[in-house]
Design an enzyme around this catalytic site. Structure first.
Site, short mmCIF file in Angstrom:
data_model
loop_
_atom_site.label_atom_id
_atom_site.label_comp_id
_atom_site.label_asym_id
_atom_site.label_seq_id
_atom_site.Cartn_x
_atom_site.Cartn_y
_atom_site.Cartn_z
N GLU A 145 0.82 -1.21 0.00
CA GLU A 145 0.00 0.00 0.00
C GLU A 145 0.86 1.27 0.00
O GLU A 145 0.79 2.09 0.93
CB GLU A 145 -0.97 0.00 1.17
CG GLU A 145 -2.07 -1.04 1.03
CD GLU A 145 -3.23 -0.81 1.99
OE1 GLU A 145 -3.05 -0.10 3.00
OE2 GLU A 145 -4.32 -1.34 1.73
N GLU A 302 -6.70 -7.69 -0.45
CA GLU A 302 -7.06 -7.62 0.97
C GLU A 302 -8.51 -7.20 1.10
O GLU A 302 -8.98 -6.32 0.37
CB GLU A 302 -6.26 -6.53 1.70
CG GLU A 302 -4.84 -6.85 2.02
CD GLU A 302 -4.20 -5.70 2.81
OE1 GLU A 302 -4.93 -4.94 3.50
OE2 GLU A 302 -2.98 -5.55 2.71
C1 GAL Z 1 -4.33 -2.39 4.97
C2 GAL Z 1 -2.90 -2.89 5.12
C3 GAL Z 1 -2.82 -4.15 5.94
C4 GAL Z 1 -3.67 -4.03 7.18
C5 GAL Z 1 -5.09 -3.70 6.77
C6 GAL Z 1 -6.04 -3.58 7.93
O1 GAL Z 1 -4.34 -1.04 4.70
O2 GAL Z 1 -2.32 -3.12 3.87
O3 GAL Z 1 -1.48 -4.41 6.28
O4 GAL Z 1 -3.15 -3.01 7.99
O5 GAL Z 1 -5.10 -2.47 6.10
O6 GAL Z 1 -7.33 -3.25 7.50
#
Ligand code: GAL
Length: 668
Positions: A145, A302
């Site tokens: 990110e 994710e």
């Molecule tokens: C994203 C990040 C992850 C984790 C996740 C939690 O922004 O890439 O590592 O922190 O959020 O929602």
């Protein structure tokens, strides 16, 4: 992709080898086929400068390979270890007000820092050479990110890098002075060395300088990514590379320039379970990420199985919601559904963030839903690599977004994502599929092009839109579009000067509404509310479709339609209410021949088609009522009963159906 991949972020450094063994068993049970591993492992694999300890990670990768789990392997550079910033505090990022941020969280590096880049590239060289050819290695995951926490850095190294970037862009200080309009407020530069980042100043910093700093900052992070990519491409030329973009669509990075450096595009998505319309904004991000790579499948890298930990109130996803969210991403072109993260950690800032294996372990609602979804996704490999087609394009450009939201404008209420969603939502609700594309993209295949708020429009884009309409396209342009050129210099001669002839009008003056103010417009004898903006429009050939219904603009045009060449150009001088936008867009899409996937669906049911060996119709019930949907032609219900042909489908709230029918592409 030969299947829909399924899994999540795997952070094995938190757990013992015994837990790793249990992980593999549970992964098999849940149908996990891919994990992204090692994202935050830097401090573990390089505990001291130049001293590497990969033994424990080798074991984990070997176990994953033995378990048949593919790995999207992180380059491990997302969170530098404390020893690096302790020895080199100059790598820590600095805010516009001069505050230097501390280590102890993550992403604590200035993207322009030569020291950070040198250490990152050195680590990537180690990781790449060690795991090249490893049977688990399927893909590289660069960083994590980019631009999420550090959107821009204002330190001295950044200032130096900014000057280099400006020299490459402008060549001479004179050219920069002209582009930045520096005669204003005596800002003329005599030498490159005088130029600084737009740090906190007595009042509004030069807008063109601010705009270039957005461009530079996206490029500075991209330079980190590219430096890592160069190593990977040299060592493992056949292994595809990705990085995960932040969605809610992130302002910091110009995805359109980034995607050229990605083999496959990935997105993280966290719609708020407390927001009943959260899926609409998520859908917009999916359409954008898909379109950015010309419709190629993308990866949902994710999402949360249930609650996150970073909002002020973190609601869980009710039963069925995670499945619905996941299928929505697949419907809109994703070929992978991954979560943050595999196993919920006991300590650290994300201990209350849900995970595929929660604190409660295997015997939990979340794990059961995770397992069921994994099995379901594994049952339909034929969907992978199929494509979404859209009749409508919405134009999006990061340059315009950055410029639009600068200070010292007619109104602070103009927000790019709000503008996009105000135009996207009526199309989404009507199940008219949209691409979200860069304004310079080929548009001739679209029946309708929507320009929500393209404040910055260079001459080439204006010419592109003119020729699109001239040759028969239908165009919708909303207020405060086509106002400035690429250097944030206003076009003279009446707004929006580069499109006046296409739209058949001239905007004489902006009349933004007060904070939380509203106005009303009259359309076909009905008065409906409108917000944000109004303006004084002088028609020059356009027909008035709606007029302002109150105040000093009463009776003057608010919405217009103009036939230009073989096409039609609509103009919206205000933002009508969501209901009024829906009616307006029903009329506009009908005129343009942009058709819904299925007409007359019950409210809240989303329909999208992916075309592959068959047509896959996705029906998703976001409503609170059970509904029955009649199909236009018999199809096979892939999730419920793949052996039987059906003519209607029942959908509970949160219900999902995927229907396969013969490919109808040639009939369109
Ligand atoms: C994203 C990040 C992850 C984790 C996740 C939690 O922004 O890439 O590592 O922190 O959020 O929602």
């Amino acid at each position: 992709m030969d299947r829909l991949y399924y899994g999540g972020d795997y952070n094995p450094e938190h757990w013992s080898p015994e837990v790793h063994d249990e992980d593999l068993k549970l992964m098999a049970e849940a149908g996990v086929s891919m994990v992204t591993a090692g994202i935050f492992s830097w401090a573990q694999v390089e505990p001291r400068p130049g001293e590497f300890d990969f033994g424990w990670f080798d074991e984990v990768l070997d176990k994953l390979a033995a378990g048949g789990v593919s790995v999207c392997l992180a380059t491990m550079t997302a969170s530098p270890p404390p020893w690096l910033s302790h020895r080199h505090p100059e790598i820590l990022p600095v805010r516009a007000d001069g505050t230097r941020l501390s280590a102890g969280a993550r992403q604590q590096f200035c993207p322009s820092s030569p020291v950070y880049r040198e250490h990152a590239v050195r680590l990537v060289e180690q990781v790449a050479t060690r795991y090249a050819g490893h049977p688990a290695l399927a893909m590289w995951h660069i960083g994590n990110e980019f631009g999420c926490h550090i959107r821009a850095c204002y330190c001295d190294a950044s200032a130096e890098d900014f000057r280099r970037w400006l020299r490459e862009r402008y060549g001479t200080v004179e050219a920069l002075n002209s582009a930045w309009s520096t005669t204003f407020w005596s800002q003329r530069y005599d030498d490159w060395a005088e130029i600084e980042p737009p740090r906190v100043a007595p009042t509004f910093p030069n807008p063109a300088q601010q705009l270039d700093y957005h461009r530079f900052s996206s490029d500075a992070s991209l330079a980190c990514h590219r430096a890592e990519r160069e190593v990977l491409t040299r060592v493992t030329p056949d292994v595809p590379v990705t990085t995960n973009f932040v969605g809610r669509v992130q302002k910091a990075l110009d995805w359109h320039s980034w995607v050229q450096h990605e083999d496959v595009v990935s997105l993280d998505s966290y719609p708020d379970p407390h927001d009943p319309r959260g899926h609409v904004e998520a859908a917009f991000a999916y359409d954008l990420v898909r379109s950015a790579k010309q419709g190629k499948p993308w990866l949902l890298l994710e999402q949360a199985p249930s609650a996150v930990n970073w909002r002020t109130r973190n609601g869980p996803k009710p039963p069925g919601a995670m499945r619905l969210d996941s299928w929505q991403a697949v419907a809109r072109g994703a070929d992978a559904v991954l979560f943050f993260q595999w196993r919920q950690t006991a300590g650290g800032a994300e201990k209350f963030h849900s995970a595929m294996v929660p604190h409660g372990g295997r015997d939990t609602r979340t794990f059961r839903e995770v397992r069921d979804l994994g099995r379901e996704l594994a049952s339909v490999p034929e969907i992978a690599d199929s494509r979404v087609r859209a009749d409508v394009a919405i134009l999006h450009d990061w340059n315009s977004w950055w410029a639009l939201e600068l200070d010292s404008h007619p109104s602070d209420d103009l927000r790019q994502l709000d503008a996009h969603l105000a135009h996207y939502a009526p199309l989404f609700d009507a199940n008219v599929t949209c691409d979200v594309v860069h304004p310079a993209r080929e548009l001739s295949g679209y029946r309708l092009v929507v320009v929500p708020n393209l404040y910055l429009m260079d001459a080439a884009v204006a010419a592109h839109l003119r020729s699109y309409v001239d040759s028969g396209g239908h165009l919708v342009v909303s207020f405060f579009s086509g106002i400035v050129d690429e250097h944030d210099r206003a076009y003279l001669g009446g707004y929006p000067a580069p499109l006046r002839d296409v739209l058949g009008l001239r905007v004489d003056e902006f009349w933004p509404l007060p904070e939380d103010g509203s106005t009303s417009i009259e359309v076909d004898g009905t008065t409906v509310p409108a917000t944000i903006w109004s303006e004084w429009i002088e028609p020059e050939g356009a027909t008035t479709v709606a007029t302002f219904a109150e105040g000093p603009l009463s009776g003057r045009p608010a919405v217009t339609r103009h036939e230009f060449g073989a096409g039609v150009a609509w103009y919206l001088g205000t933002r009508p209410s969501p209901e009024a936008m829906r009616e307006l867009f029903d009329r506009i899409t009908a005129g343009a021949g942009a058709v819904p996937v299925l007409p007359g669906l019950p409210e809240g049911v989303q329909a999208v088609v992916r075309h592959g060996d068959a047509d896959y119709l996705f029906l998703l019930n976001h409503g609170t009522e059970a509904v029955t949907v009649a199909l236009p032609e018999p199809g096979t219900d892939l999730l419920a009963d793949p052996g039987r042909s059906v003519t209607e489908v029942a959908l509970e709230p949160y219900g999902v159906a995927v229907l396969a029918a013969a490919n109808r592409e040639e009939h369109r």
